[in-house]
Write a protein that holds these residues in place. Structure first.
Motif, PDB file in Angstrom:
ATOM      1  N   ARG A 155       3.544  17.604 -43.216  1.00 19.72           N
ATOM      2  CA  ARG A 155       4.700  16.886 -43.867  1.00 19.72           C
ATOM      3  C   ARG A 155       3.733  15.347 -43.432  1.00 19.72           C
ATOM      4  O   ARG A 155       3.500  14.384 -44.711  1.00 19.72           O
ATOM      5  CB  ARG A 155       5.438  16.339 -44.773  1.00 19.72           C
ATOM      6  CG  ARG A 155       6.810  17.148 -44.646  1.00 19.72           C
ATOM      7  CD  ARG A 155       8.249  17.442 -44.941  1.00 19.72           C
ATOM      8  NE  ARG A 155       8.263  16.066 -45.526  1.00 19.72           N
ATOM      9  CZ  ARG A 155      10.134  15.255 -45.689  1.00 19.72           C
ATOM     10  NH1 ARG A 155      10.652  16.078 -45.391  1.00 19.72           N
ATOM     11  NH2 ARG A 155       9.973  14.795 -46.297  1.00 19.72           N
TER      12      ARG A 155
ATOM     13  N   ASN B 164       0.095  14.874 -44.421  1.00 20.81           N
ATOM     14  CA  ASN B 164       0.208  14.833 -46.055  1.00 20.81           C
ATOM     15  C   ASN B 164       0.350  13.619 -46.286  1.00 20.81           C
ATOM     16  O   ASN B 164      -0.279  12.384 -47.137  1.00 20.81           O
ATOM     17  CB  ASN B 164       1.465  15.757 -46.998  1.00 20.81           C
ATOM     18  CG  ASN B 164       0.810  15.409 -47.758  1.00 20.81           C
ATOM     19  OD1 ASN B 164      -0.101  15.678 -49.084  1.00 20.81           O
ATOM     20  ND2 ASN B 164       2.441  15.441 -49.230  1.00 20.81           N
ATOM     21  N   SER B 165       1.675  12.744 -45.799  1.00 22.62           N
ATOM     22  CA  SER B 165       1.660  11.584 -46.082  1.00 22.62           C
ATOM     23  C   SER B 165       0.214  10.791 -45.783  1.00 22.62           C
ATOM     24  O   SER B 165       0.183   9.633 -46.286  1.00 22.62           O
ATOM     25  CB  SER B 165       2.574  10.951 -45.438  1.00 22.62           C
ATOM     26  OG  SER B 165       3.285   9.704 -45.789  1.00 22.62           O
TER      27      SER B 165
ATOM     28  N   ASN C 239      -2.643  11.756 -45.174  1.00 25.73           N
ATOM     29  CA  ASN C 239      -3.909  11.759 -46.297  1.00 25.73           C
ATOM     30  C   ASN C 239      -3.569  11.386 -48.007  1.00 25.73           C
ATOM     31  O   ASN C 239      -4.545  10.932 -48.495  1.00 25.73           O
ATOM     32  CB  ASN C 239      -4.554  13.116 -46.207  1.00 25.73           C
ATOM     33  CG  ASN C 239      -5.315  13.274 -45.058  1.00 25.73           C
ATOM     34  OD1 ASN C 239      -5.755  12.670 -44.731  1.00 25.73           O
ATOM     35  ND2 ASN C 239      -5.112  14.939 -44.896  1.00 25.73           N
ATOM     36  N   ASN C 240      -2.491  11.129 -48.432  1.00 23.23           N
ATOM     37  CA  ASN C 240      -1.847  11.148 -49.466  1.00 23.23           C
ATOM     38  C   ASN C 240      -1.573  10.021 -49.700  1.00 23.23           C
ATOM     39  O   ASN C 240      -1.351   9.589 -51.300  1.00 23.23           O
ATOM     40  CB  ASN C 240      -1.941  11.842 -50.035  1.00 23.23           C
ATOM     41  CG  ASN C 240      -2.064  13.135 -49.947  1.00 23.23           C
ATOM     42  OD1 ASN C 240      -2.832  13.297 -50.870  1.00 23.23           O
ATOM     43  ND2 ASN C 240      -1.499  14.162 -48.967  1.00 23.23           N
TER      44      ASN C 240
END
Length: 134
Positions: A39, A42-43, A45-46
């Protein structure tokens, strides 16, 4: 490498109070730690500011590494493993970033969200231990 480090020591005290002698080193606890670290990546990168991607593959170098698993609990690092990762992380907002929405502090600016992810993971580990015990 630009990295953050996390450990499960705060969870271990609660587990010991429950009489859990595994100290958080269970397949479920390892799974929760891996989910937490994914997570974080993901945070980074997005969500703004996203991990930059111009020269090389900084975004693709994301990794999480369990360092220790055993009687002393779980410890892991999460980060980006390129030689220039730290320099880019500490970059200046006025630099000419290659993509809209990318920029410096791509890990550090996520700390409030990351702390919530960590609390969620710790709570899930404790819930799992209590359901196993009871």
């Amino acid at each position: 490498m630009m990295e953050l480090k996390f450990d499960s020591k705060q969870v271990q005290g609660y587990l010991r109070k429950l009489g859990d002698t595994r100290w958080g080193d269970t397949p479920f606890a390892r799974q929760e730690l891996a989910r937490f670290l994914a997570r974080v990546i993901n945070s980074a990168n997005n969500k703004y500011p996203r991990t930059p991607h111009r020269h090389g593959d900084l975004r693709g170098s994301a990794k999480f590494v369990p360092e220790n698993s055993g009687r002393d609990g779980l410890t892991a690092k999460v980060g980006f493993d390129m030689i220039y990762a730290h320099r880019i992380h500490e970059g200046k907002p006025e630099w000419n970033w290659s993509e809209a929405g990318t920029g410096p502090k791509y890990l550090e600016d996520k700390m409030p969200e990351v702390n919530q992810f960590w609390e969620d993971a710790c709570a899930n580990i404790l819930k799992g231990a209590m359901s196993d015990a009871g």
